[in-house]
Design a protein around this motif. Structure first.
Motif, PDB file in Angstrom:
ATOM      1  N   UNK A   1       0.849  -1.184   0.000  1.00  0.00           N
ATOM      2  CA  UNK A   1       0.000   0.000   0.000  1.00  0.00           C
ATOM      3  C   UNK A   1       0.889   1.241   0.000  1.00  0.00           C
ATOM      4  N   UNK A   2       0.366   2.326  -0.534  1.00  0.00           N
ATOM      5  CA  UNK A   2       1.128   3.565  -0.575  1.00  0.00           C
ATOM      6  C   UNK A   2       0.267   4.715  -0.079  1.00  0.00           C
TER       7      UNK A   2
ATOM      8  N   UNK B   1       7.860   2.983  -7.952  1.00  0.00           N
ATOM      9  CA  UNK B   1       9.277   3.174  -8.301  1.00  0.00           C
ATOM     10  C   UNK B   1       9.657   2.415  -9.570  1.00  0.00           C
ATOM     11  N   UNK B   2       8.669   2.243 -10.472  1.00  0.00           N
ATOM     12  CA  UNK B   2       8.882   1.709 -11.822  1.00  0.00           C
ATOM     13  C   UNK B   2       9.308   0.250 -11.846  1.00  0.00           C
ATOM     14  N   UNK B   3       8.952  -0.515 -10.831  1.00  0.00           N
ATOM     15  CA  UNK B   3       9.221  -1.952 -10.849  1.00  0.00           C
ATOM     16  C   UNK B   3       8.037  -2.662 -11.495  1.00  0.00           C
ATOM     17  N   UNK B   4       8.332  -3.453 -12.522  1.00  0.00           N
ATOM     18  CA  UNK B   4       7.285  -4.195 -13.210  1.00  0.00           C
ATOM     19  C   UNK B   4       6.763  -5.326 -12.337  1.00  0.00           C
ATOM     20  N   UNK B   5       5.446  -5.510 -12.319  1.00  0.00           N
ATOM     21  CA  UNK B   5       4.905  -6.663 -11.606  1.00  0.00           C
ATOM     22  C   UNK B   5       3.941  -7.425 -12.507  1.00  0.00           C
ATOM     23  N   UNK B   6       3.921  -8.745 -12.307  1.00  0.00           N
ATOM     24  CA  UNK B   6       2.992  -9.642 -12.992  1.00  0.00           C
ATOM     25  C   UNK B   6       2.290 -10.450 -11.914  1.00  0.00           C
TER      26      UNK B   6
ATOM     27  N   UNK C   1      12.915  -6.524 -14.053  1.00  0.00           N
ATOM     28  CA  UNK C   1      13.287  -5.388 -14.882  1.00  0.00           C
ATOM     29  C   UNK C   1      12.622  -4.132 -14.328  1.00  0.00           C
ATOM     30  N   UNK C   2      13.230  -2.998 -14.603  1.00  0.00           N
ATOM     31  CA  UNK C   2      12.597  -1.729 -14.278  1.00  0.00           C
ATOM     32  C   UNK C   2      12.031  -1.154 -15.566  1.00  0.00           C
ATOM     33  N   UNK C   3      10.846  -0.605 -15.483  1.00  0.00           N
ATOM     34  CA  UNK C   3      10.261  -0.038 -16.688  1.00  0.00           C
ATOM     35  C   UNK C   3       8.761  -0.052 -16.636  1.00  0.00           C
ATOM     36  N   UNK C   4       8.160   0.001 -17.801  1.00  0.00           N
ATOM     37  CA  UNK C   4       6.711   0.103 -17.923  1.00  0.00           C
ATOM     38  C   UNK C   4       6.174  -1.083 -18.707  1.00  0.00           C
ATOM     39  N   UNK C   5       5.147  -1.733 -18.175  1.00  0.00           N
ATOM     40  CA  UNK C   5       4.507  -2.817 -18.904  1.00  0.00           C
ATOM     41  C   UNK C   5       3.551  -2.221 -19.939  1.00  0.00           C
ATOM     42  N   UNK C   6       3.497  -2.860 -21.109  1.00  0.00           N
ATOM     43  CA  UNK C   6       2.698  -2.337 -22.220  1.00  0.00           C
ATOM     44  C   UNK C   6       1.464  -3.196 -22.475  1.00  0.00           C
TER      45      UNK C   6
ATOM     46  N   UNK D   1       8.617  -1.727 -21.667  1.00  0.00           N
ATOM     47  CA  UNK D   1       9.497  -0.667 -22.128  1.00  0.00           C
ATOM     48  C   UNK D   1      10.370  -0.240 -20.952  1.00  0.00           C
ATOM     49  N   UNK D   2      11.697  -0.362 -21.070  1.00  0.00           N
ATOM     50  CA  UNK D   2      12.586  -0.050 -19.942  1.00  0.00           C
ATOM     51  C   UNK D   2      12.455   1.392 -19.478  1.00  0.00           C
ATOM     52  N   UNK D   3      12.783   1.583 -18.200  1.00  0.00           N
ATOM     53  CA  UNK D   3      12.805   2.917 -17.636  1.00  0.00           C
ATOM     54  C   UNK D   3      14.005   3.674 -18.198  1.00  0.00           C
ATOM     55  N   UNK D   4      14.052   4.983 -17.921  1.00  0.00           N
ATOM     56  CA  UNK D   4      15.168   5.801 -18.428  1.00  0.00           C
ATOM     57  C   UNK D   4      16.506   5.366 -17.861  1.00  0.00           C
TER      58      UNK D   4
END
Length: 475
Positions: free
Chosen positions: A99-100, A128-133, A150-155, A170-173
């Motif tokens: 939770x945040x 914090x841009x951590x991908x979760x499944x 991986x760090x980034x954005x799921x599409x 898509x990876x983070x910056x």
């Protein structure tokens, strides 16, 4: 005199022949609309519900949401499941995403896929841009987290069955604390064991927006923009390319952009998006992309963002169109733009998802463009009785203008004074009067809800005849 009489009667005879021909060879056309009511609210007991995506397998549906608890000042990721076509919903807290605080970054869902009645998968990103499944194999009673580190954005994600799937990220910056040289690209992952192990297959075009799984080693990718489809039968060792789907017009102000695609591995492919600046756009192929239909444009509809599956002939599509929806009853060959009939005072604006649950359509709408923490609502459609347009009852001697209209419409006839009525799509009379051959009747429609209406004028025997459809639009 005699010549004039003969000419007049010959003209009437020709008209009768034409009408008889139309009656004989044109079929009766029928269609229906849906009345949308609240399936799950956007606010209850001090909690806001921000639904991101929704998917169904038969009558089993799962929605992924961020629940903002204004009392506890917390944001939680939760699933909501319906087993009765959206009539009732039961929340399923995953407990896998921390939770945040509602003032800090929040977890965001990208997609959820209801693979079958027991299996579902959801993807997203933490603050914090951590991908979760997240994956369930028991109908949502428990969820398991499948991290791919991986760090980034799921599409996007797609599963053809409970074992075979494909994932786009898509990876983070930055990745691992160092600048990312391939961040503009989309990375492909596939699995053949339900997601316990995801194999990285490298980068693809940065404009890939959709992925498709059709079975073991059988996958597809959709590239947005002009539209192209990549497909493989050997898990991307080789692939073929279909496209582009559209040819851009010379006028850059009317540029067409395809943003999404529906494809189930059959001959039919439908891609959709927008034509600048604010028109809806749909293109269709019936031969796996060898040829494409002329783009269908829906002025001022806004970008078409979501569409139901191609597994049935009746398709629904919607997007950034306030209280409007597109309907096709012929597998996407033709479309009709209708008003979104709401049995609620909710101001539906932008749709993010629309699916079938059995014969019931369900859709996620927000009251504004979709942002991560904008409250949204799940709407459920109920089919209204068919409206029938019979070619036998279409009158050729009445005029309705302007059409489309805004605040005033004129109805004229070349025959003697006769009663007329204007019906809404529910079949209710909203206006009645008399029209004659002297002057047109002007009807003030400023107070009428925008949408489609039907004008019936009585014939000489007092039988109501459909004179035509009237479309009322905003100024």
């Amino acid at each position: 005199m005699l010549l004039d009489y003969l000419n007049r009667n010959i003209c009437l005879l020709l008209k009768a022949v034409i009408v008889a021909f139309v009656v004989t060879f044109l079929p009766t056309v029928s269609f229906s609309q849906y009345l949308w009511s609240t399936s799950h609210t956007d606010f209850s007991d001090g909690k806001y519900f921000c639904f991101y995506d929704l998917d169904c397998s038969g009558e089993i549906c799962t929605a992924a949401a961020l629940v903002i608890d204004t009392t506890a000042q917390l944001a939680k990721t939760e699933f909501f499941q319906s087993t009765d076509n959206g009539n009732t919903w039961k929340n399923q807290p995953s407990g896998l995403i921390p939770d945040s605080s509602i003032t800090q970054g929040k977890a965001v869902f990208s997609r959820i896929r209801q693979i079958d009645k027991l299996n579902a998968i959801a993807i997203g990103n933490t603050s914090n841009s951590i991908t979760f499944i997240l994956r369930t194999t028991d109908g949502g009673n428990s969820w398991k987290r499948q991290d791919i580190k991986i760090k980034g954005k799921t599409i996007d994600v797609s599963f053809s069955d409970r074992q075979n799937g494909i994932l786009l990220t898509q990876p983070d910056s930055t990745y691992g604390g160092t600048p990312c040289s391939g961040c503009a690209s989309i990375y492909i992952y596939t699995t053949s064991d339900g997601g316990d192990v995801w194999d990285s297959l490298g980068a693809s075009s940065p404009y890939v927006t959709n992925c498709f799984s059709f079975g073991k080693n059988l996958f597809g990718l959709f590239i947005s923009g002009h539209g192209s489809l990549l497909s493989t039968t050997d898990n991307w060792k080789t692939h073929s390319t279909i496209g582009p789907f559209i040819i851009q017009p010379d006028d850059v102000n009317n540029k067409m952009i395809l943003t999404n695609c529906n494809y189930i591995g059959s001959d039919t492919i439908i891609a959709y998006g927008k034509r600048l600046p604010n028109d809806g756009l749909i293109v269709r192929s019936s031969d796996r992309g060898l040829s494409w239909s002329k783009p269908q444009i829906f002025p001022t509809f806004g970008e078409v963002q979501t569409m139901t599956s191609l597994k049935r002939d009746t398709l629904l599509a919607c997007g950034r169109a306030k209280k409007h929806i597109l309907t096709s009853t012929d597998a996407g060959f033709s479309w009709r733009e209708d008003s979104l009939l709401l049995d609620t005072n909710y101001s539906a604006y932008s749709a993010t998802s629309i699916v079938w649950s059995g014969d019931t359509p369900l859709a996620i709408f927000s009251f504004y463009n979709s942002f991560p923490d904008i409250p949204s609502i799940i709407l459920k459609g109920k089919r209204l009785p068919n409206i029938v347009e019979s070619t036998f009852n279409i009158s050729y001697h009445d005029r309705i203008y302007p059409n489309p209209a805004t605040n005033l419409v004129n109805i004229a006839s070349i025959e003697q004074s006769r009663p007329f009525r204007i019906y809404n799509i529910l079949g209710r009379v909203v206006y009645s009067g008399k029209v004659g051959n002297a002057e047109p009747v002007s009807v003030n429609t400023s107070s009428f809800p925008r949408g489609v209406y039907y004008v019936f004028v009585d014939n000489t025997r007092g039988i109501p005849i459909l004179s035509g459809k009237l479309l009322l639009v905003a100024e």
